[in-house]
Design a protein around this motif. Structure first.
Motif, PDB file in Angstrom:
ATOM      1  N   PHE A 161       0.833  -1.204   0.000  1.00  0.00           N
ATOM      2  CA  PHE A 161       0.000   0.000   0.000  1.00  0.00           C
ATOM      3  C   PHE A 161       0.869   1.257   0.000  1.00  0.00           C
ATOM      4  O   PHE A 161       0.673   2.172  -0.809  1.00  0.00           O
ATOM      5  CB  PHE A 161      -0.954   0.027   1.202  1.00  0.00           C
ATOM      6  CG  PHE A 161      -1.658   1.342   1.304  1.00  0.00           C
ATOM      7  CD1 PHE A 161      -2.680   1.665   0.427  1.00  0.00           C
ATOM      8  CD2 PHE A 161      -1.241   2.300   2.228  1.00  0.00           C
ATOM      9  CE1 PHE A 161      -3.293   2.915   0.469  1.00  0.00           C
ATOM     10  CE2 PHE A 161      -1.840   3.551   2.276  1.00  0.00           C
ATOM     11  CZ  PHE A 161      -2.871   3.858   1.400  1.00  0.00           C
ATOM     12  N   MET A 162       1.850   1.303   0.889  1.00  0.00           N
ATOM     13  CA  MET A 162       2.633   2.537   1.033  1.00  0.00           C
ATOM     14  C   MET A 162       3.465   2.827  -0.212  1.00  0.00           C
ATOM     15  O   MET A 162       3.616   3.976  -0.609  1.00  0.00           O
ATOM     16  CB  MET A 162       3.530   2.461   2.270  1.00  0.00           C
ATOM     17  CG  MET A 162       2.745   2.433   3.575  1.00  0.00           C
ATOM     18  SD  MET A 162       3.553   3.357   4.912  1.00  0.00           S
ATOM     19  CE  MET A 162       5.134   2.574   4.976  1.00  0.00           C
ATOM     20  N   THR A 163       4.002   1.778  -0.842  1.00  0.00           N
ATOM     21  CA  THR A 163       4.828   1.987  -2.035  1.00  0.00           C
ATOM     22  C   THR A 163       4.016   2.686  -3.122  1.00  0.00           C
ATOM     23  O   THR A 163       4.463   3.683  -3.698  1.00  0.00           O
ATOM     24  CB  THR A 163       5.358   0.631  -2.545  1.00  0.00           C
ATOM     25  OG1 THR A 163       6.106   0.038  -1.495  1.00  0.00           O
ATOM     26  CG2 THR A 163       6.255   0.796  -3.750  1.00  0.00           C
ATOM     27  N   GLN A 164       2.816   2.177  -3.368  1.00  0.00           N
ATOM     28  CA  GLN A 164       2.015   2.801  -4.431  1.00  0.00           C
ATOM     29  C   GLN A 164       1.495   4.163  -3.996  1.00  0.00           C
ATOM     30  O   GLN A 164       1.450   5.109  -4.777  1.00  0.00           O
ATOM     31  CB  GLN A 164       0.913   1.857  -4.951  1.00  0.00           C
ATOM     32  CG  GLN A 164      -0.160   1.428  -3.960  1.00  0.00           C
ATOM     33  CD  GLN A 164      -1.272   2.442  -3.779  1.00  0.00           C
ATOM     34  OE1 GLN A 164      -1.542   3.247  -4.666  1.00  0.00           O
ATOM     35  NE2 GLN A 164      -1.921   2.408  -2.624  1.00  0.00           N
ATOM     36  N   TYR A 165       1.160   4.336  -2.727  1.00  0.00           N
ATOM     37  CA  TYR A 165       0.655   5.626  -2.247  1.00  0.00           C
ATOM     38  C   TYR A 165       1.730   6.720  -2.357  1.00  0.00           C
ATOM     39  O   TYR A 165       1.466   7.810  -2.864  1.00  0.00           O
ATOM     40  CB  TYR A 165       0.164   5.506  -0.799  1.00  0.00           C
ATOM     41  CG  TYR A 165      -0.280   6.824  -0.235  1.00  0.00           C
ATOM     42  CD1 TYR A 165      -1.462   7.419  -0.665  1.00  0.00           C
ATOM     43  CD2 TYR A 165       0.508   7.507   0.682  1.00  0.00           C
ATOM     44  CE1 TYR A 165      -1.855   8.653  -0.191  1.00  0.00           C
ATOM     45  CE2 TYR A 165       0.128   8.745   1.158  1.00  0.00           C
ATOM     46  CZ  TYR A 165      -1.057   9.315   0.720  1.00  0.00           C
ATOM     47  OH  TYR A 165      -1.425  10.548   1.175  1.00  0.00           O
ATOM     48  N   PHE A 166       2.945   6.418  -1.901  1.00  0.00           N
ATOM     49  CA  PHE A 166       4.003   7.438  -1.956  1.00  0.00           C
ATOM     50  C   PHE A 166       4.355   7.807  -3.397  1.00  0.00           C
ATOM     51  O   PHE A 166       4.711   8.951  -3.677  1.00  0.00           O
ATOM     52  CB  PHE A 166       5.232   7.011  -1.149  1.00  0.00           C
ATOM     53  CG  PHE A 166       5.069   7.276   0.334  1.00  0.00           C
ATOM     54  CD1 PHE A 166       5.164   8.567   0.838  1.00  0.00           C
ATOM     55  CD2 PHE A 166       4.784   6.246   1.220  1.00  0.00           C
ATOM     56  CE1 PHE A 166       4.988   8.834   2.191  1.00  0.00           C
ATOM     57  CE2 PHE A 166       4.609   6.499   2.580  1.00  0.00           C
ATOM     58  CZ  PHE A 166       4.715   7.797   3.064  1.00  0.00           C
ATOM     59  N   LYS A 167       4.237   6.839  -4.325  1.00  0.00           N
ATOM     60  CA  LYS A 167       4.500   7.155  -5.740  1.00  0.00           C
ATOM     61  C   LYS A 167       3.587   8.274  -6.224  1.00  0.00           C
ATOM     62  O   LYS A 167       3.996   9.100  -7.041  1.00  0.00           O
ATOM     63  CB  LYS A 167       4.295   5.914  -6.618  1.00  0.00           C
ATOM     64  CG  LYS A 167       5.553   5.067  -6.767  1.00  0.00           C
ATOM     65  CD  LYS A 167       5.370   4.018  -7.863  1.00  0.00           C
ATOM     66  CE  LYS A 167       6.231   2.788  -7.642  1.00  0.00           C
ATOM     67  NZ  LYS A 167       7.672   3.067  -7.588  1.00  0.00           N
ATOM     68  N   THR A 168       2.352   8.338  -5.704  1.00  0.00           N
ATOM     69  CA  THR A 168       1.406   9.364  -6.160  1.00  0.00           C
ATOM     70  C   THR A 168       1.837  10.761  -5.724  1.00  0.00           C
ATOM     71  O   THR A 168       1.328  11.751  -6.230  1.00  0.00           O
ATOM     72  CB  THR A 168      -0.040   9.099  -5.658  1.00  0.00           C
ATOM     73  OG1 THR A 168      -0.069   9.258  -4.230  1.00  0.00           O
ATOM     74  CG2 THR A 168      -0.522   7.703  -6.028  1.00  0.00           C
TER      75      THR A 168
END
Ligand code: UDP
Length: 237
Positions: A161-168
């Motif tokens: 979750f965090m990996t994709q969220y921080f990419k945004t």
């Protein structure tokens, strides 16, 4: 909720009792330490940034079905959390080689790991938080096999979750450390904090470091980096 006596003071936070035995108040400090307490300093407004960043991440994780200790933000620096018994493990998830992994395995910082890597360290300052594996953890009675299975699946879900969220918000999540606790009912939930103190964040376009490595390595603009993370996550409010 009233703050009662101080239970504990750590390197970055103080913990207070409340009138409810199931709830504690955490107060984030501006103090910064690195290299097992050898390097000490302060980072202006760090406490307020970490409080807000961590609460934001825990709220998002709750929506993803991850149980956390977060209850309510009280003010800039203070948060109401569920009282748990901390499992004395640093659970580290890595997506890109950096820090101690780069040193130990000779992988240059920035090397992409083909799958996320989970590591455990035994939380024990006197020993310098040594790396351990599932067998040590069970042999020492730090956690059971069932608890380790929950910790592992939560750690991978949190990382995904965090990996994709921080990419945004144009941040690469290089690695991070989390801690878990047991509720009085014996449930394992996410505790402690998620912040630029406990994660490595690199700007997606420039690879600029936006985390505690700026303090550890004397890179300058430490406060600005912490503020930048807060701004990317929460905007200007
Ligand atoms: N970390 C942490 N607390 C610690 C050790 C590590 O929050 O006591 C975090 C660190 O910020 C990084 C990740 O865990 O995001 C992996 O750290 P590493 O093992 O590379 O150790 P370091 O290089 O920070 O000593």
């Amino acid at each position: 909720m009233e703050k009662r006596e101080q239970l504990y003071e750590g390197k970055a936070k103080k913990v207070f009792k409340t009138d409810d035995p199931n709830l504690l108040i955490v107060s984030y400090k501006d103090d910064a330490t690195a290299f097992n307490g050898e390097k000490k300093g302060t980072i202006a407004a760090k406490g307020a940034v970490n409080n807000r960043v961590s609460n934001h991440m825990m709220s998002l994780l709750e929506k993803e079905g991850i149980k956390t200790h977060y209850v309510e933000t009280l003010n800039d620096r203070e948060t109401l959390v569920r009282s748990v018994e901390i499992i004395p493990l640093e659970v580290i998830m890595r997506n890109i080689a950096a820090g101690s992994l780069s040193k130990r395995l000779g992988l240059p910082e920035g090397t992409k790991l083909s799958v996320p890597v989970l590591e455990y360290c035994y939380k024990k300052d006197e020993l310098g938080d040594p790396m351990i594996n599932n067998y040590h953890i069970k042999a020492m009675g730090l956690a059971t096999e069932e608890e380790l299975q929950v910790i592992e699946s939560m750690a991978f879900a949190i990382n995904a979750f965090m990996t994709q969220y921080f990419k945004t918000v144009n941040i690469e999540l290089i690695d991070f450390k989390i801690e878990f606790g047991r509720t009085p009912e014996g449930e394992v939930i996410l505790a402690d904090e998620i912040s630029p103190d406990t994660c490595r964040f690199w700007d997606t376009n420039t690879n600029e470091k936006l985390d505690k490595d700026r303090f550890r390595r004397d890179l300058g603009n430490v406060e600005e980096a912490y503020q930048e993370v807060l701004k990317r996550l929460l905007g200007d409010h």
